[in-house]
Enzyme design. Structure first.
Site, PDB file in Angstrom:
ATOM      1  N   LYS A  47      53.983  39.529  38.889  1.00 10.78           N
ATOM      2  CA  LYS A  47      53.618  40.942  38.987  1.00 10.78           C
ATOM      3  C   LYS A  47      53.725  41.499  40.411  1.00 10.78           C
ATOM      4  O   LYS A  47      54.100  42.650  40.588  1.00 10.78           O
ATOM      5  CB  LYS A  47      52.197  41.144  38.472  1.00 10.78           C
ATOM      6  N   GLY A 111      41.726  40.188  41.769  1.00  8.44           N
ATOM      7  CA  GLY A 111      43.139  39.869  41.535  1.00  8.44           C
ATOM      8  C   GLY A 111      43.855  41.073  40.919  1.00  8.44           C
ATOM      9  O   GLY A 111      43.372  42.211  41.002  1.00  8.44           O
ATOM     10  N   GLY A 112      44.990  40.811  40.285  1.00  2.79           N
ATOM     11  CA  GLY A 112      45.825  41.893  39.769  1.00  2.79           C
ATOM     12  C   GLY A 112      45.098  42.815  38.803  1.00  2.79           C
ATOM     13  O   GLY A 112      45.141  44.049  38.945  1.00  2.79           O
TER      14      GLY A 112
HETATM   15  P1  NDP Z   1      44.636  36.809  39.191  1.00  2.00           P
HETATM   16  O1  NDP Z   1      45.054  35.393  39.331  1.00  2.00           O
HETATM   17  O2  NDP Z   1      45.362  37.866  39.926  1.00  2.00           O
HETATM   18  O3  NDP Z   1      43.069  36.929  39.618  1.00  2.00           O
HETATM   19  C1  NDP Z   1      42.120  35.979  39.189  1.00  2.00           C
HETATM   20  C2  NDP Z   1      40.723  36.416  39.635  1.00  2.00           C
HETATM   21  O4  NDP Z   1      39.781  35.506  39.050  1.00  2.00           O
HETATM   22  C3  NDP Z   1      40.513  36.379  41.146  1.00  2.00           C
HETATM   23  O5  NDP Z   1      39.651  37.431  41.512  1.00  2.00           O
HETATM   24  C4  NDP Z   1      39.837  35.010  41.331  1.00  2.00           C
HETATM   25  O6  NDP Z   1      39.001  34.959  42.482  1.00  2.00           O
HETATM   26  C5  NDP Z   1      38.963  34.959  40.106  1.00  2.00           C
HETATM   27  N1  NDP Z   1      38.601  33.579  39.759  1.00  2.00           N
HETATM   28  C6  NDP Z   1      39.431  32.615  39.298  1.00  2.00           C
HETATM   29  N2  NDP Z   1      38.732  31.471  39.081  1.00  2.00           N
HETATM   30  C7  NDP Z   1      37.436  31.743  39.418  1.00  2.00           C
HETATM   31  C8  NDP Z   1      36.228  30.969  39.416  1.00  2.00           C
HETATM   32  N3  NDP Z   1      36.224  29.686  39.005  1.00  2.00           N
HETATM   33  N4  NDP Z   1      35.104  31.572  39.806  1.00  2.00           N
HETATM   34  C9  NDP Z   1      35.093  32.872  40.196  1.00  2.00           C
HETATM   35  N5  NDP Z   1      36.190  33.649  40.231  1.00  2.00           N
HETATM   36  C10 NDP Z   1      37.356  33.090  39.853  1.00  2.00           C
HETATM   37  O7  NDP Z   1      44.642  37.095  37.624  1.00  2.00           O
HETATM   38  P2  NDP Z   1      44.710  38.503  36.849  1.00  2.00           P
HETATM   39  O8  NDP Z   1      44.000  39.538  37.651  1.00  2.00           O
HETATM   40  O9  NDP Z   1      46.087  38.758  36.404  1.00  2.00           O
HETATM   41  O10 NDP Z   1      43.863  38.158  35.522  1.00  2.00           O
HETATM   42  C11 NDP Z   1      42.441  38.099  35.586  1.00  2.00           C
HETATM   43  C12 NDP Z   1      41.891  38.164  34.169  1.00  2.00           C
HETATM   44  O11 NDP Z   1      42.245  39.408  33.583  1.00  2.00           O
HETATM   45  C13 NDP Z   1      42.419  37.067  33.247  1.00  2.00           C
HETATM   46  O12 NDP Z   1      41.341  36.545  32.517  1.00  2.00           O
HETATM   47  C14 NDP Z   1      43.385  37.798  32.331  1.00  2.00           C
HETATM   48  O13 NDP Z   1      43.385  37.219  31.036  1.00  2.00           O
HETATM   49  C15 NDP Z   1      42.775  39.196  32.289  1.00  2.00           C
HETATM   50  N6  NDP Z   1      43.767  40.244  32.002  1.00  2.00           N
HETATM   51  C16 NDP Z   1      43.621  40.971  30.848  1.00  2.00           C
HETATM   52  C17 NDP Z   1      44.493  41.977  30.542  1.00  2.00           C
HETATM   53  C18 NDP Z   1      44.300  42.745  29.269  1.00  2.00           C
HETATM   54  O14 NDP Z   1      45.192  43.532  28.920  1.00  2.00           O
HETATM   55  N7  NDP Z   1      43.199  42.593  28.560  1.00  2.00           N
HETATM   56  C19 NDP Z   1      45.618  42.327  31.428  1.00  2.00           C
HETATM   57  C20 NDP Z   1      45.676  41.510  32.626  1.00  2.00           C
HETATM   58  C21 NDP Z   1      44.779  40.507  32.879  1.00  2.00           C
HETATM   59  P3  NDP Z   1      39.561  34.415  43.911  1.00  2.00           P
HETATM   60  O15 NDP Z   1      40.188  35.608  44.589  1.00  2.00           O
HETATM   61  O16 NDP Z   1      38.363  33.925  44.590  1.00  2.00           O
HETATM   62  O17 NDP Z   1      40.573  33.330  43.596  1.00  2.00           O
END
Ligand code: NDP
Length: 262
Positions: A47, A111-112
């Site tokens: 993305k 994140g995204g």
């Molecule tokens: P990214 O990889 O860009 O971001 C992941 C986020 O999760 C970061 O903020 C990360 O924090 C945090 N994170 C990951 N592991 C942990 C943990 N163990 N404890 C605390 N925080 C954690 O992913 P996306 O933004 O693309 O996706 C995030 C979620 O959104 C997913 O669950 C995805 O399924 C969902 N989503 C749903 C959509 C929909 O249409 N319903 C569309 C897009 C996404 P850190 O910065 O500290 O790593």
């Protein structure tokens, strides 16, 4: 859901999945254009990288720093991010009585998905937006990018700790999980259940389960809850409208999605 929409509208095209390695993205986009693809959806990890390949991008995609939808019409590569508008349409779908602009919002994640949701909250004029992320620097960076939108929304990054979350939970009435915590069935709720009240609305962007642990603890406290399938539907409907310049058959897409997503 996209193929159901294509069939319903009598469009002679198909929506298909391709697994592309990180290094293959530029070639894949070129090939798609050469082969006459109408457009693409992109998911992790493409993305952000796709921004470099575009001829043009809508403004919010630049602020968010990622695109999930590409249009390939007229030999131009144009990028969009439909997650934010998909989110606000999902909120209207779930809780008809309250538009997104009436909420003060606590977003978990930076994140995204969190970036798209936060930018949408600012765009529609939510009074307050808090961003809480495990890595504080990413939350700070998001708040500083959102400040460029120059709105009246009060924005604050907060620590990933119970002490910081508690006052934000009092000030916010919509809590959004945009982290990947909850994707696995044994993941714990990212917020303790005792911090919720019946005044809260809880939206989990995760759609692979009808109720994540976050939704379970929120519901137990009397909060209204929804999972991410409505956002998945609505971001896809917006993508369809970008590609085909016509209204998406949302009811048909919802029925197709419900047959596979809880
Ligand atoms: P990214 O990889 O860009 O971001 C992941 C986020 O999760 C970061 O903020 C990360 O924090 C945090 N994170 C990951 N592991 C942990 C943990 N163990 N404890 C605390 N925080 C954690 O992913 P996306 O933004 O693309 O996706 C995030 C979620 O959104 C997913 O669950 C995805 O399924 C969902 N989503 C749903 C959509 C929909 O249409 N319903 C569309 C897009 C996404 P850190 O910065 O500290 O790593």
């Amino acid at each position: 859901m996209q193929n159901a929409a294509l069939r319903h509208c009598g469009i002679a095209a198909r929506y298909a999945r391709f697994q592309i390695r990180r290094s293959e993205l530029p070639e894949a986009v070129d090939r798609a254009r050469e082969l006459g693809f109408i457009g693409l959806n992109l998911t992790v990890p493409h993305k952000s990288a796709a921004l470099q390949l575009l001829d043009d991008a809508e403004d919010n995609a630049q602020i968010i720093g990622s695109v999930n939808t590409i249009s390939l019409k007229d030999a131009r590569i144009v990028g969009y991010n439909t997650d934010g508008v998909g989110f606000s349409a999902a909120i209207s779908e779930e809780w008809e009585s309250v538009p997104l602009s009436d909420f003060s919002v606590l977003i978990l994640g930076a994140g995204g998905a969190a970036r798209a949701i936060a930018a949408e909250c600012v765009r529609v004029g939510c009074a307050k937006v808090f961003v809480c992320n495990r890595t504080r620097a990413a939350a700070d960076a998001l708040i500083s990018d959102l400040a460029r939108l120059g709105s009246g929304t009060a924005m604050q990054a907060i620590d990933h700790s119970r002490d910081a979350i508690r006052p934000a939970m009092s000030a916010a009435n919509l809590i959004v999980n945009a982290t990947s915590v909850g994707l696995q069935p044994d993941d714990k709720a990212p917020i303790d259940g005792d911090l919720f009240s019946a005044a809260h609305f809880v939206y989990d962007t995760i759609y692979n389960a009808p109720r994540t642990k976050l939704l379970v603890v929120g519901q137990a406290a009397g909060a209204r809850i929804a999972n991410g399938s409505s956002m998945l539907l609505q971001q896809g409907a917006r993508a369809f409208e970008i590609w085909f310049k016509r209204k998406a058959p949302v009811a048909v897409m919802r029925a197709a999605l419900r047959s596979v997503v809880p």
